[in-house]
Motif scaffolding. Structure first.
Motif, PDB file in Angstrom:
ATOM      1  N   ASP A 260       1.060  -1.312   0.150  1.00 15.45           N
ATOM      2  CA  ASP A 260      -0.091  -0.115  -0.036  1.00 15.45           C
ATOM      3  C   ASP A 260       0.846   1.335   0.053  1.00 15.45           C
ATOM      4  O   ASP A 260       0.353   2.312  -0.659  1.00 15.45           O
ATOM      5  N   ASN A 261       2.109   1.209   0.427  1.00 16.87           N
ATOM      6  CA  ASN A 261       2.797   2.349   0.899  1.00 16.87           C
ATOM      7  C   ASN A 261       3.770   2.440  -0.515  1.00 16.87           C
ATOM      8  O   ASN A 261       4.034   3.964  -0.693  1.00 16.87           O
ATOM      9  N   ILE A 262       4.249   1.505  -1.059  1.00  8.14           N
ATOM     10  CA  ILE A 262       4.989   1.787  -2.143  1.00  8.14           C
ATOM     11  C   ILE A 262       4.312   1.794  -3.607  1.00  8.14           C
ATOM     12  O   ILE A 262       4.880   2.536  -4.326  1.00  8.14           O
ATOM     13  N   GLU A 263       3.109   1.385  -3.714  1.00  4.56           N
ATOM     14  CA  GLU A 263       2.463   1.277  -5.196  1.00  4.56           C
ATOM     15  C   GLU A 263       2.074   2.878  -5.552  1.00  4.56           C
ATOM     16  O   GLU A 263       2.290   3.278  -6.717  1.00  4.56           O
ATOM     17  N   PRO A 264       1.592   3.820  -4.843  1.00  2.58           N
ATOM     18  CA  PRO A 264       1.314   5.030  -5.165  1.00  2.58           C
ATOM     19  C   PRO A 264       2.749   5.747  -5.752  1.00  2.58           C
ATOM     20  O   PRO A 264       2.432   6.608  -6.470  1.00  2.58           O
ATOM     21  N   PHE A 265       3.883   5.630  -5.155  1.00  2.00           N
ATOM     22  CA  PHE A 265       5.029   6.343  -5.618  1.00  2.00           C
ATOM     23  C   PHE A 265       5.315   6.002  -7.109  1.00  2.00           C
ATOM     24  O   PHE A 265       5.657   6.767  -7.999  1.00  2.00           O
ATOM     25  N   LEU A 266       5.077   4.774  -7.757  1.00  2.00           N
ATOM     26  CA  LEU A 266       5.272   4.158  -8.776  1.00  2.00           C
ATOM     27  C   LEU A 266       4.273   4.552  -9.794  1.00  2.00           C
ATOM     28  O   LEU A 266       4.393   5.326 -10.894  1.00  2.00           O
TER      29      LEU A 266
ATOM     30  N   PHE B 209       7.215  -1.881 -12.591  1.00  2.00           N
ATOM     31  CA  PHE B 209       8.358  -1.069 -12.051  1.00  2.00           C
ATOM     32  C   PHE B 209       9.336  -1.341 -13.331  1.00  2.00           C
ATOM     33  O   PHE B 209      10.002  -0.424 -14.165  1.00  2.00           O
ATOM     34  N   GLN B 210       9.727  -2.550 -13.607  1.00  2.00           N
ATOM     35  CA  GLN B 210      10.962  -2.820 -14.494  1.00  2.00           C
ATOM     36  C   GLN B 210      10.407  -2.572 -15.846  1.00  2.00           C
ATOM     37  O   GLN B 210      11.400  -2.427 -16.712  1.00  2.00           O
TER      38      GLN B 210
ATOM     39  N   LEU C 135      11.075   0.987 -16.271  1.00  6.23           N
ATOM     40  CA  LEU C 135      12.570   1.228 -16.478  1.00  6.23           C
ATOM     41  C   LEU C 135      13.044   0.902 -18.155  1.00  6.23           C
ATOM     42  O   LEU C 135      13.910   1.419 -18.491  1.00  6.23           O
ATOM     43  N   ASP C 136      12.762  -0.113 -18.360  1.00  6.05           N
ATOM     44  CA  ASP C 136      12.967  -0.787 -19.516  1.00  6.05           C
ATOM     45  C   ASP C 136      12.792   0.142 -20.834  1.00  6.05           C
ATOM     46  O   ASP C 136      13.528   0.747 -21.909  1.00  6.05           O
ATOM     47  N   GLU C 137      11.530   0.589 -20.570  1.00  2.58           N
ATOM     48  CA  GLU C 137      10.851   1.697 -21.684  1.00  2.58           C
ATOM     49  C   GLU C 137      11.834   2.713 -21.699  1.00  2.58           C
ATOM     50  O   GLU C 137      11.943   3.468 -22.849  1.00  2.58           O
ATOM     51  N   HIS C 138      12.384   3.158 -20.704  1.00 11.42           N
ATOM     52  CA  HIS C 138      13.315   4.526 -20.861  1.00 11.42           C
ATOM     53  C   HIS C 138      14.666   4.110 -20.683  1.00 11.42           C
ATOM     54  O   HIS C 138      15.323   4.706 -20.259  1.00 11.42           O
ATOM     55  N   ASP C 139      15.228   3.058 -21.033  1.00 12.81           N
ATOM     56  CA  ASP C 139      16.487   2.559 -21.338  1.00 12.81           C
ATOM     57  C   ASP C 139      17.367   2.641 -20.091  1.00 12.81           C
ATOM     58  O   ASP C 139      18.496   3.235 -19.898  1.00 12.81           O
ATOM     59  N   MET C 140      16.758   2.157 -19.060  1.00 14.79           N
ATOM     60  CA  MET C 140      17.453   2.293 -17.567  1.00 14.79           C
ATOM     61  C   MET C 140      17.640   0.879 -17.298  1.00 14.79           C
ATOM     62  O   MET C 140      18.268   0.644 -15.994  1.00 14.79           O
ATOM     63  N   ALA C 141      17.351  -0.447 -17.954  1.00 15.24           N
ATOM     64  CA  ALA C 141      17.446  -1.661 -17.346  1.00 15.24           C
ATOM     65  C   ALA C 141      19.190  -2.011 -16.951  1.00 15.24           C
ATOM     66  O   ALA C 141      19.158  -2.838 -16.164  1.00 15.24           O
TER      67      ALA C 141
ATOM     68  N   ARG D  19      21.106   0.060 -16.074  1.00 19.22           N
ATOM     69  CA  ARG D  19      21.645   0.897 -15.063  1.00 19.22           C
ATOM     70  C   ARG D  19      21.144   0.902 -13.573  1.00 19.22           C
ATOM     71  O   ARG D  19      21.905   1.048 -12.433  1.00 19.22           O
ATOM     72  N   THR D  20      20.123   0.446 -13.646  1.00 16.60           N
ATOM     73  CA  THR D  20      19.417   0.132 -12.207  1.00 16.60           C
ATOM     74  C   THR D  20      18.228  -0.781 -12.116  1.00 16.60           C
ATOM     75  O   THR D  20      18.015  -1.439 -13.387  1.00 16.60           O
ATOM     76  N   ASP D  21      17.411  -0.967 -11.362  1.00 20.05           N
ATOM     77  CA  ASP D  21      16.372  -1.783 -11.102  1.00 20.05           C
ATOM     78  C   ASP D  21      15.289  -1.243 -10.156  1.00 20.05           C
ATOM     79  O   ASP D  21      15.599  -0.396  -9.273  1.00 20.05           O
ATOM     80  N   PRO D  22      14.121  -2.013  -9.865  1.00 19.10           N
ATOM     81  CA  PRO D  22      13.326  -1.244  -8.913  1.00 19.10           C
ATOM     82  C   PRO D  22      13.751  -0.983  -7.548  1.00 19.10           C
ATOM     83  O   PRO D  22      13.468  -0.107  -6.977  1.00 19.10           O
ATOM     84  N   ASP D  23      14.590  -2.040  -7.056  1.00 24.18           N
ATOM     85  CA  ASP D  23      14.970  -2.200  -5.675  1.00 24.18           C
ATOM     86  C   ASP D  23      16.077  -0.938  -5.468  1.00 24.18           C
ATOM     87  O   ASP D  23      16.458  -0.484  -4.489  1.00 24.18           O
ATOM     88  N   ARG D  24      16.738  -0.793  -6.623  1.00 25.33           N
ATOM     89  CA  ARG D  24      18.050   0.175  -6.591  1.00 25.33           C
ATOM     90  C   ARG D  24      17.999   1.515  -6.960  1.00 25.33           C
ATOM     91  O   ARG D  24      18.528   2.555  -6.587  1.00 25.33           O
TER      92      ARG D  24
END
Length: 403
Positions: A79-85, A164-165, A168-174, A176-181
């Motif tokens: 409940d706490n993390i979904e709103p941020f995404l 989330f992943q 990140l993939d859509e914006h060429d970040m895969a 460089r990072t992942d959802p946890d990082r």
């Protein structure tokens, strides 16, 4: 002319929450004073606050719950993390459009501003995270692995990570990072808290994270507070505040009134927030002044004790002013902060269900009357001040500006 002295366009990104905006304000004000153009991407409710620093508010619409409805955050981790995404996904197109043709030279961002590192990558400019609370240490990921595994074991958790992943993939970040990082492991971070408040500080990567301590400055725009003229010079001042969000606690405030009402040589500044009516407190003795909001830093600079929810903002303001704290945490990181202040010897962690009038009074008096607590508080105040604060943060930001 050195690059650090040339005016640059610096873009700051945050959400509409005092605990995430306030720590950055003095850094922004300092950068503006040094001649830089700073745009600050923020929802409209914080526009005036940002404008007061001299930065240009760049407005976008947020879907996050507000302080008016803290219960909307739910009770479980998901409940706490979904709103941020959810908020980040809908905010990114707004921010892209707002900065089109006006891309910055450098990006600053709060830990909650998920779109910011994506934007910096797209624009190929440096990015520095500004963390208003504790950061990851060596071994942190292993220590929280169980929580993440539990989350991924649920259908809702798996859907969250997949979405989330994919974002990140859509914006060429895969690569460089992942959802946890994304928030926990930035490329570069200035930590806007005293190092004393950081768990396992000796295991924090100094090449990534630099502690600059509390970034305080002139907050005259918030108003002032003065000791009442009738108070004897040896009278002590107590501030009571549960912050800006989880303040609907009339029973707690009544315990505070009972604990300190009429107490000889004590004057109490009681902040009750926006949800509680003063009439709910019953009869309030003359030595207690009740407000919906107070200029907290102005009071703390003259206070002898602080009853707080132990949010990181209030915790570090208490440390920066050498004020011992009785901590009554309400949510999220406040429990860990309360434990840290108690371990440092300048606070007491008093669970809300145990915060009776007698317990509150005994905790405050035991702290204030202990000379060892006063000595530790002063030592921590000096230690925090030596970390550099606002000016060091601005120096480090300028040093990261591209040639």
């Amino acid at each position: 002319m050195p690059r650090a002295q040339r005016p640059a366009h610096i873009a700051m990104f945050s959400i509409a929450a005092h605990g995430h905006v306030n720590p950055s304000l003095e850094v922004i004000r300092e950068l503006v004073a040094r001649g830089h153009r700073v745009t600050y991407a923020i929802p409209p409710s914080f526009a005036d606050l940002i404008a007061g620093t001299g930065a240009e508010p760049l407005l976008w619409n947020s879907t996050l719950p507000t302080d008016d409805k803290p219960e909307a955050w739910g009770t479980e981790l998901i409940d706490n993390i979904e709103p941020f995404l959810d908020d980040a996904v809908q905010a990114l197109p707004q921010l892209l459009a707002a900065y089109e043709g006006d891309e910055p030279d450098l990006v600053l961002y709060d830990i909650t501003a998920y779109p910011a590192p994506l934007l910096a990558h797209r624009w190929q400019v440096p990015a520095i995270q500004l963390s208003p609370n504790m950061v990851a240490w060596e071994g942190y990921e292993a220590e929280v692995a169980g929580v993440r595994a539990e989350l991924r074991a649920t259908e809702r958790g798996r859907a969250y990570y997949a979405r989330f992943q994919a974002w990140l993939d859509e914006h060429d970040m895969a690569t460089r990072t992942d959802p946890d990082r994304l928030a926990a492991q930035p490329d570069r971070c200035l930590v806007l808290i005293p190092q004393a408040m950081q768990p396992h500080a000796d295991r924090v990567d100094a090449s990534v994270f630099t502690f600059v301590g509390s970034c305080q400055g002139d907050r005259s725009h918030q108003g002032d507070w003065r000791r009442p003229a009738h108070l004897p010079s040896d009278a002590k001042v107590l501030l009571v505040s549960l912050g800006s969000a989880f303040t609907d606690e009339p029973a707690f405030y009544r315990e505070c009134v009972e604990a300190f009402g009429g107490l000889r040589d004590w004057h109490v500044v009681l902040q009750i927030g926006k949800f509680v009516d003063p009439s709910q407190l019953g009869e309030v003795p003359d030595n207690i002044e009740v407000h919906h909001w107070v200029p907290q830093l102005a009071v703390l600079r003259q206070a002898d004790a602080f009853i707080t929810h132990a949010g990181m903002g209030g915790s570090q303001e208490g440390l920066a002013n050498g004020v011992p704290m009785v901590c009554v945490p309400q949510a999220v990181d406040q429990f860990g902060n309360a434990d840290m202040l108690q371990a440092l010897g300048v606070g007491r962690h008093l669970p809300k269900e145990e915060a009776t009038a007698q317990a509150l009074r005994e905790a405050v008096l035991s702290l204030v009357n202990d000379p060892e607590v006063a000595a530790r508080a002063e030592r921590l105040r000096r230690q925090g001040a030596s970390e550099g604060g606002t000016r060091r943060a601005a120096d480090l930001i300028e040093s990261a500006l591209p040639e």
